[in-house]
Design a protein around this motif. Sequence first.
Motif, PDB file in Angstrom:
ATOM      1  N   GLU A 144     -19.197  -6.777  -6.805  1.00  0.00           N
ATOM      2  CA  GLU A 144     -18.734  -5.708  -6.264  1.00  0.00           C
ATOM      3  C   GLU A 144     -20.052  -4.564  -6.146  1.00  0.00           C
ATOM      4  O   GLU A 144     -20.633  -3.912  -6.933  1.00  0.00           O
ATOM      5  N   LYS A 145     -20.625  -5.080  -4.825  1.00  0.00           N
ATOM      6  CA  LYS A 145     -21.762  -4.730  -4.124  1.00  0.00           C
ATOM      7  C   LYS A 145     -22.078  -2.787  -5.054  1.00  0.00           C
ATOM      8  O   LYS A 145     -23.584  -2.419  -5.288  1.00  0.00           O
ATOM      9  N   ASP A 146     -21.105  -2.047  -4.529  1.00  0.00           N
ATOM     10  CA  ASP A 146     -21.237  -0.835  -4.866  1.00  0.00           C
ATOM     11  C   ASP A 146     -20.908  -0.411  -6.616  1.00  0.00           C
ATOM     12  O   ASP A 146     -19.896   0.608  -6.637  1.00  0.00           O
ATOM     13  N   LEU A 147     -20.590  -0.925  -7.410  1.00  0.00           N
ATOM     14  CA  LEU A 147     -19.908  -1.086  -8.331  1.00  0.00           C
ATOM     15  C   LEU A 147     -20.419  -0.055  -9.350  1.00  0.00           C
ATOM     16  O   LEU A 147     -19.193   0.458  -9.717  1.00  0.00           O
ATOM     17  N   LEU A 148     -21.279  -0.410  -9.423  1.00  0.00           N
ATOM     18  CA  LEU A 148     -21.652   0.871 -10.670  1.00  0.00           C
ATOM     19  C   LEU A 148     -22.165   2.254  -9.721  1.00  0.00           C
ATOM     20  O   LEU A 148     -21.274   3.099 -10.679  1.00  0.00           O
ATOM     21  N   THR A 149     -22.002   2.986  -8.327  1.00  0.00           N
ATOM     22  CA  THR A 149     -21.328   3.737  -7.714  1.00  0.00           C
ATOM     23  C   THR A 149     -20.220   4.111  -7.641  1.00  0.00           C
ATOM     24  O   THR A 149     -20.050   5.263  -8.529  1.00  0.00           O
ATOM     25  N   LYS A 150     -19.306   3.270  -8.207  1.00  0.00           N
ATOM     26  CA  LYS A 150     -17.732   4.072  -7.674  1.00  0.00           C
ATOM     27  C   LYS A 150     -17.703   3.783  -9.217  1.00  0.00           C
ATOM     28  O   LYS A 150     -16.174   4.508  -9.473  1.00  0.00           O
ATOM     29  N   VAL A 151     -18.202   3.243  -9.872  1.00  0.00           N
ATOM     30  CA  VAL A 151     -18.079   3.567 -11.327  1.00  0.00           C
ATOM     31  C   VAL A 151     -17.863   5.380 -11.831  1.00  0.00           C
ATOM     32  O   VAL A 151     -17.332   5.696 -13.050  1.00  0.00           O
ATOM     33  N   LYS A 152     -19.439   5.443 -11.458  1.00  0.00           N
ATOM     34  CA  LYS A 152     -20.475   6.716 -12.958  1.00  0.00           C
ATOM     35  C   LYS A 152     -20.225   7.793 -10.989  1.00  0.00           C
ATOM     36  O   LYS A 152     -18.755   8.308 -11.847  1.00  0.00           O
ATOM     37  N   ASP A 153     -19.208   8.038  -9.743  1.00  0.00           N
ATOM     38  CA  ASP A 153     -19.027   8.758  -9.094  1.00  0.00           C
ATOM     39  C   ASP A 153     -17.297   8.473  -8.890  1.00  0.00           C
ATOM     40  O   ASP A 153     -16.727   9.362  -8.803  1.00  0.00           O
ATOM     41  N   GLY A 154     -16.498   7.985  -9.144  1.00  0.00           N
ATOM     42  CA  GLY A 154     -15.814   7.883  -8.861  1.00  0.00           C
ATOM     43  C   GLY A 154     -15.636   7.014  -7.585  1.00  0.00           C
ATOM     44  O   GLY A 154     -16.540   7.238  -6.586  1.00  0.00           O
ATOM     45  N   ALA A 155     -13.873   6.603  -6.936  1.00  0.00           N
ATOM     46  CA  ALA A 155     -14.061   6.113  -5.795  1.00  0.00           C
ATOM     47  C   ALA A 155     -13.365   7.577  -4.387  1.00  0.00           C
ATOM     48  O   ALA A 155     -13.087   8.843  -4.856  1.00  0.00           O
ATOM     49  N   VAL A 156     -13.949   7.738  -3.172  1.00  0.00           N
ATOM     50  CA  VAL A 156     -14.246   8.660  -2.113  1.00  0.00           C
ATOM     51  C   VAL A 156     -12.622   7.533  -1.111  1.00  0.00           C
ATOM     52  O   VAL A 156     -12.530   6.981  -1.227  1.00  0.00           O
ATOM     53  N   LEU A 157     -11.516   8.683  -0.932  1.00  0.00           N
ATOM     54  CA  LEU A 157     -11.168   8.598  -0.078  1.00  0.00           C
ATOM     55  C   LEU A 157     -10.392   9.668   1.012  1.00  0.00           C
ATOM     56  O   LEU A 157      -9.833  10.693   0.296  1.00  0.00           O
ATOM     57  N   LYS A 158     -10.954   9.551   1.933  1.00  0.00           N
ATOM     58  CA  LYS A 158     -10.702  10.141   3.093  1.00  0.00           C
ATOM     59  C   LYS A 158      -9.233  10.700   3.593  1.00  0.00           C
ATOM     60  O   LYS A 158      -9.039  12.150   3.598  1.00  0.00           O
ATOM     61  N   TYR A 159      -8.332   9.875   3.639  1.00  0.00           N
ATOM     62  CA  TYR A 159      -6.846   9.955   3.623  1.00  0.00           C
ATOM     63  C   TYR A 159      -5.624   9.658   2.519  1.00  0.00           C
ATOM     64  O   TYR A 159      -5.341   8.200   1.739  1.00  0.00           O
ATOM     65  N   GLY A 160      -5.922  10.270   1.084  1.00  0.00           N
ATOM     66  CA  GLY A 160      -5.560  10.451  -0.092  1.00  0.00           C
ATOM     67  C   GLY A 160      -4.282  11.427  -0.530  1.00  0.00           C
ATOM     68  O   GLY A 160      -3.690  12.149   0.977  1.00  0.00           O
ATOM     69  N   LEU A 161      -3.879  11.404  -1.680  1.00  0.00           N
ATOM     70  CA  LEU A 161      -2.288  11.782  -1.911  1.00  0.00           C
ATOM     71  C   LEU A 161      -2.709  12.384  -3.386  1.00  0.00           C
ATOM     72  O   LEU A 161      -3.087  11.725  -4.170  1.00  0.00           O
ATOM     73  N   ARG A 162      -2.244  13.807  -3.969  1.00  0.00           N
ATOM     74  CA  ARG A 162      -2.045  14.175  -4.896  1.00  0.00           C
ATOM     75  C   ARG A 162      -0.623  14.115  -5.001  1.00  0.00           C
ATOM     76  O   ARG A 162       0.104  14.296  -4.560  1.00  0.00           O
ATOM     77  N   LEU A 163      -0.023  13.666  -6.657  1.00  0.00           N
ATOM     78  CA  LEU A 163       1.405  13.517  -7.138  1.00  0.00           C
ATOM     79  C   LEU A 163       1.267  15.418  -7.923  1.00  0.00           C
ATOM     80  O   LEU A 163       0.866  15.128  -9.151  1.00  0.00           O
ATOM     81  N   ASP A 164       2.764  16.082  -7.379  1.00  0.00           N
ATOM     82  CA  ASP A 164       2.738  17.191  -8.631  1.00  0.00           C
ATOM     83  C   ASP A 164       3.858  17.186  -8.833  1.00  0.00           C
ATOM     84  O   ASP A 164       4.760  15.905  -8.351  1.00  0.00           O
ATOM     85  N   LYS A 165       4.704  18.642  -9.308  1.00  0.00           N
ATOM     86  CA  LYS A 165       5.972  18.529  -9.386  1.00  0.00           C
ATOM     87  C   LYS A 165       6.877  18.820  -7.993  1.00  0.00           C
ATOM     88  O   LYS A 165       8.063  18.103  -8.528  1.00  0.00           O
ATOM     89  N   ASP A 166       6.967  18.446  -7.174  1.00  0.00           N
ATOM     90  CA  ASP A 166       6.883  18.881  -6.067  1.00  0.00           C
ATOM     91  C   ASP A 166       7.034  17.837  -5.046  1.00  0.00           C
ATOM     92  O   ASP A 166       7.537  17.261  -3.884  1.00  0.00           O
ATOM     93  N   GLY A 167       5.811  16.180  -5.698  1.00  0.00           N
ATOM     94  CA  GLY A 167       6.235  15.386  -4.355  1.00  0.00           C
ATOM     95  C   GLY A 167       4.912  14.936  -4.346  1.00  0.00           C
ATOM     96  O   GLY A 167       3.861  15.482  -5.128  1.00  0.00           O
ATOM     97  N   PHE A 168       4.245  14.313  -3.527  1.00  0.00           N
ATOM     98  CA  PHE A 168       3.148  13.683  -3.247  1.00  0.00           C
ATOM     99  C   PHE A 168       2.808  14.894  -1.641  1.00  0.00           C
ATOM    100  O   PHE A 168       3.688  15.478  -0.904  1.00  0.00           O
ATOM    101  N   LYS A 169       1.452  15.210  -1.787  1.00  0.00           N
ATOM    102  CA  LYS A 169       0.398  15.600  -0.635  1.00  0.00           C
ATOM    103  C   LYS A 169      -0.118  15.638  -0.776  1.00  0.00           C
ATOM    104  O   LYS A 169      -1.321  14.713  -0.864  1.00  0.00           O
ATOM    105  N   LYS A 170      -1.117  15.918   0.864  1.00  0.00           N
ATOM    106  CA  LYS A 170      -1.767  14.559   1.802  1.00  0.00           C
ATOM    107  C   LYS A 170      -2.958  15.590   1.550  1.00  0.00           C
ATOM    108  O   LYS A 170      -3.053  16.667   2.018  1.00  0.00           O
ATOM    109  N   GLU A 171      -4.495  14.888   0.745  1.00  0.00           N
ATOM    110  CA  GLU A 171      -5.526  15.722   0.462  1.00  0.00           C
ATOM    111  C   GLU A 171      -7.219  13.971   0.331  1.00  0.00           C
ATOM    112  O   GLU A 171      -6.838  13.640  -0.116  1.00  0.00           O
TER     113      GLU A 171
END
Length: 260
Positions: free
Chosen positions: A151-178
């Motif tokens: 993966e050409k950007d492996l080090l950056t992804k490992v160091k800083d984590g992945a970035v997603l524009k259309y992401g989700l979070r999960l809490d006790k009330d369900g999934f949230k778009k962010e």
Amino acid sequence: MSLKNPFEYIPFQERDVQNREYGELLEKIKPILEEESENLKNEGLPVDNECRINPDFYEGTISKTTIDADKQSVKKAESKFKEINPSGELLEIVKTIAFNRLWFNERIVSVRTSRFDDEINQSHVDELIFDRETLQIIAASDVTTKPDYKEKDLLTKVKDGAVLKYGLRLDKDGFKKESLKNVPYFIVRVKPDDLIGLAENIIQKGNAEVPENIKQNLLQNLIIQCDKFMPLARPDLKESYKKAQTLFEELLSRSKTEAA
């Protein structure tokens, strides 16, 4: 059906035949993927019929103008592709179905990322994985059958984590778009024959009757990645890798106990 490793050299005519065989598997597994999509939608996940995050559901969180522009970017990029890689598409589908309904007693939720985040956005990741029990985002992942995946950007992804524009979070009330950043990154690596076997079993039997060691090998590989990636990750991401490692070790221990 016995299919060869899609990454080894195959003469053009033979590859054409093989791709048709992969295409046949894709057509047969699509109704099962659509069933899984309905399950995810019933949980409140903003996915399409292919279990991909659908940007159209983000209107109100992200402006319609931006969403439309992102969809055009995807359309323009895909117009340059001669055809979809049938083996890669099949791998993503099988992994999504296996993680959600066949392995881990439905503790894990796995969704395919939007085509924008998969093909255009800087991280280019295939999947988002959640733990229903801890409500944690476990990983953004790429799926591959290559033993020496680069993966050409492996080090950056490992160091800083992945970035997603259309992401989700999960809490006790369900999934949230962010939108998301600093998501732990992993490579889900499974042998081609194992994934093909999974696809055939899902299609023929509606389950994944494969040796337990396949799942165990996958988890062991993820644990090894945690050990390697944690020292490289930024301080606020190290804890996320540690939590992921704890989950993978728990799932591996449970798998070994069930197989004994």
